[in-house]
Write an enzyme that holds these catalytic residues in place. Structure first.
Site, PDB file in Angstrom:
ATOM      1  N   LYS A 162       0.825  -1.200   0.034  1.00 52.13           N
ATOM      2  CA  LYS A 162       0.076   0.024  -0.137  1.00 52.13           C
ATOM      3  C   LYS A 162       0.896   1.367  -0.123  1.00 52.13           C
ATOM      4  O   LYS A 162       2.068   1.018   0.502  1.00 52.13           O
ATOM      5  CB  LYS A 162      -0.817   0.085   1.463  1.00 52.13           C
ATOM      6  CG  LYS A 162      -2.336   0.959   0.997  1.00 52.13           C
ATOM      7  CD  LYS A 162      -3.299   0.107   0.448  1.00 52.13           C
ATOM      8  CE  LYS A 162      -4.490   0.815   0.243  1.00 52.13           C
ATOM      9  NZ  LYS A 162      -5.660  -0.303  -0.346  1.00 52.13           N
TER      10      LYS A 162
HETATM   11  N1  GLU Z   1      -7.227  -0.030  -3.519  1.00 53.15           N
HETATM   12  C1  GLU Z   1      -8.069  -1.409  -3.778  1.00 53.15           C
HETATM   13  C2  GLU Z   1      -7.925  -2.172  -2.774  1.00 53.15           C
HETATM   14  O1  GLU Z   1      -7.874  -1.690  -1.647  1.00 53.15           O
HETATM   15  C3  GLU Z   1      -7.421  -2.037  -5.192  1.00 53.15           C
HETATM   16  C4  GLU Z   1      -5.887  -2.421  -5.018  1.00 53.15           C
HETATM   17  C5  GLU Z   1      -5.576  -2.602  -6.317  1.00 53.15           C
HETATM   18  O2  GLU Z   1      -6.049  -3.176  -7.311  1.00 53.15           O
HETATM   19  O3  GLU Z   1      -4.314  -3.051  -6.487  1.00 53.15           O
HETATM   20  O4  GLU Z   1      -8.324  -3.484  -3.015  1.00 53.15           O
END
Ligand code: GLU
Length: 443
Positions: A133
């Protein structure tokens, strides 16, 4: 446990006199931190797995963390210093994957929790990724398009040592969108000297994005809810639904629920909520929001508060806004039969026990909102192969994965007599533990 969680402020640095001043002071928010929630959930689930304590510690710990502070030239000529992060939680099952968040509440601990949830999310739906993240402490709504682009390009450059199509692939999250992914992709590509579409997912379709990616999280939530209703023998057609949040996830979830024949009786966004016992015409509301910039004032529903929405008697409550929304102070007011988590970490461990005690079924975030990262995976595969799929194909494949994953988690919960969150975590942590054991310890 309640913790004080104050994000470091954005700093403003005047070029003329070189004097630093704090330009924006985010409010100190007292809340149960996402980090505490993630750790408590892990500690609970790991008791059902017979893991070596060292392995368990390894899985609880983030592998790599980068903090960056960088300048951005604002439209008024001022230089402001922003702080951002990129954290890799685990890469045992493949490259790390996870979104980038732009929000004043971003902190290293929050990014760590969100990275850990990405590891479990990818494992629970069985796609070959680890978890990561990123985030920048900022209020994107207060930045001009030009400032947002400058911030994004510089942040991308700062975290470039950690990201690559083979190693770590960012995507949108709260406060970011396809345009921001386009700037990230362009910045990374400029440094390489050729286009690298697979560096991020959630891009616009005309530069290598996937059909169906923008809608994927919302679609995935409703495929999961529909499968859950089927499993419990509940009537899905006409089921009453309340959705908290009208951003990308909340609005698409609400529209999908409406199109699938559910009755969306309550909705909310940051400004307030709406209620209509006969069901809200969600496409019409979306059009209204486009024209007025808010959902408030929509004439075909009555205004309600966020607390009213949380306490709404309905078949399915869908928190699709942010963390810590169902907590110790309001969980006992929930009167839904099921809670389906569209957001990451909306339920604190206290709220989980309260709702479990009341017999409310909670479909956990790492399963329920995994549709986004599933279609991110499809996007990445398409970019690598330079061969693109039809939207129908994307949606069918997504539905198959969500349905299969719900069944896997449900079976685990039945076998072990545990709630769905614990079952999802046991499944996910177990898979990551197995991959780690198979790979062995280096050196
Ligand atoms: N931000 C989204 C999540 O929390 C998508 C993450 C992604 O597609 O890598 O799942």
């Amino acid at each position: 446990m309640a913790t004080m969680n104050a994000a470091p402020p954005e700093m403003s640095l005047k070029t003329s006199n070189g004097k630093a001043k704090v330009s924006e002071q985010p409010a100190v928010v007292i809340q149960e931190s996402a980090y505490h929630t993630a750790m408590t959930q892990f500690d609970h689930a790991v008791q059902f797995l017979n893991l070596d304590p060292g392995l368990s510690q390894l899985l609880k710990t983030c592998k790599r963390e980068l903090t960056v502070s960088f300048p951005v030239k604002m439209d008024n000529g001022e230089i402001r210093i922003f702080t951002g992060y990129r954290v890799h939680h685990n890469t045992a099952r493949g490259p790390s994957k996870g979104g980038i968040r732009y929000n004043l509440s971003v902190s290293l601990d929050e990014v760590r929790a969100l990275a850990m949830w990405m590891t479990w999310k990818c494992a629970v739906v069985n796609i070959p990724y680890g978890g990561a993240k990123g985030g920048v402490i900022c209020d994107p709504k207060k930045l001009s398009l030009h400032e947002l682009e400058g911030l994004t390009r510089r942040y991308t450059t700062e975290i470039a040592p950690l990201i690559s199509p083979e190693g770590d692939i960012p995507a949108p999250d709260m406060g970011t969108n396809p345009q921001i992914m386009a700037w990230m992709m362009d910045t990374y590509s400029m440094h390489r000297g050729y286009s690298v579409p697979a560096i991020v997912t959630g891009k616009p379709i005309n530069i290598g994005g996937s059909a169906g990616r923008l809608e994927a999280t919302g679609h995935g939530v409703m495929y999961t809810v529909r499968e859950a209703f089927k499993t419990y023998g509940w009537k899905f057609d006409g089921a009453t639904v309340a959705v908290q949040g009208f951003g990308n996830v909340g609005s698409i979830t609400a529209i999908t629920a409406y199109e699938m024949g559910c009755k969306v009786i309550a909705l909310s966004d940051i400004e307030g909520g709406l209620y209509n016992p006969n069901g809200i015409d969600v496409p019409k509301l979306r059009q209204y929001r486009k024209e007025h910039g808010t959902i408030m004032g929509f004439s075909e529903a009555d205004p309600i508060t966020n607390a009213d929405l949380i306490a709404m008697p309905c078949d399915c409550l869908i928190p699709a806004a942010m963390e810590d929304q169902l907590n110790r102070s309001n969980a006992s007011t929930v009167r839904a039969r099921m809670v389906a988590e569209g957001a990451n970490g909306p339920t604190t461990p206290d709220a989980d026990s309260i709702m479990n005690g009341k017999g409310i079924i909670v479909i956990p975030d790492i399963l329920c909102n995994a549709g986004g990262v599933v279609v991110s995976y499809f996007e990445w595969v398409q970019d690598m192969q330079q061969l693109f799929w039809e939207e129908d194909d994307v949606n069918h494949r997504l539905e198959r994965i969500m349905v299969r994953s719900f069944r896997d988690v449900y079976e685990m919960s039945q076998q072990m007599n545990i709630d769905l969150r614990t079952a999802a975590l046991v499944l996910a942590i177990g898979r990551v533990a197995e991959s780690t054991k198979t790979r062995g310890l280096y050196p």
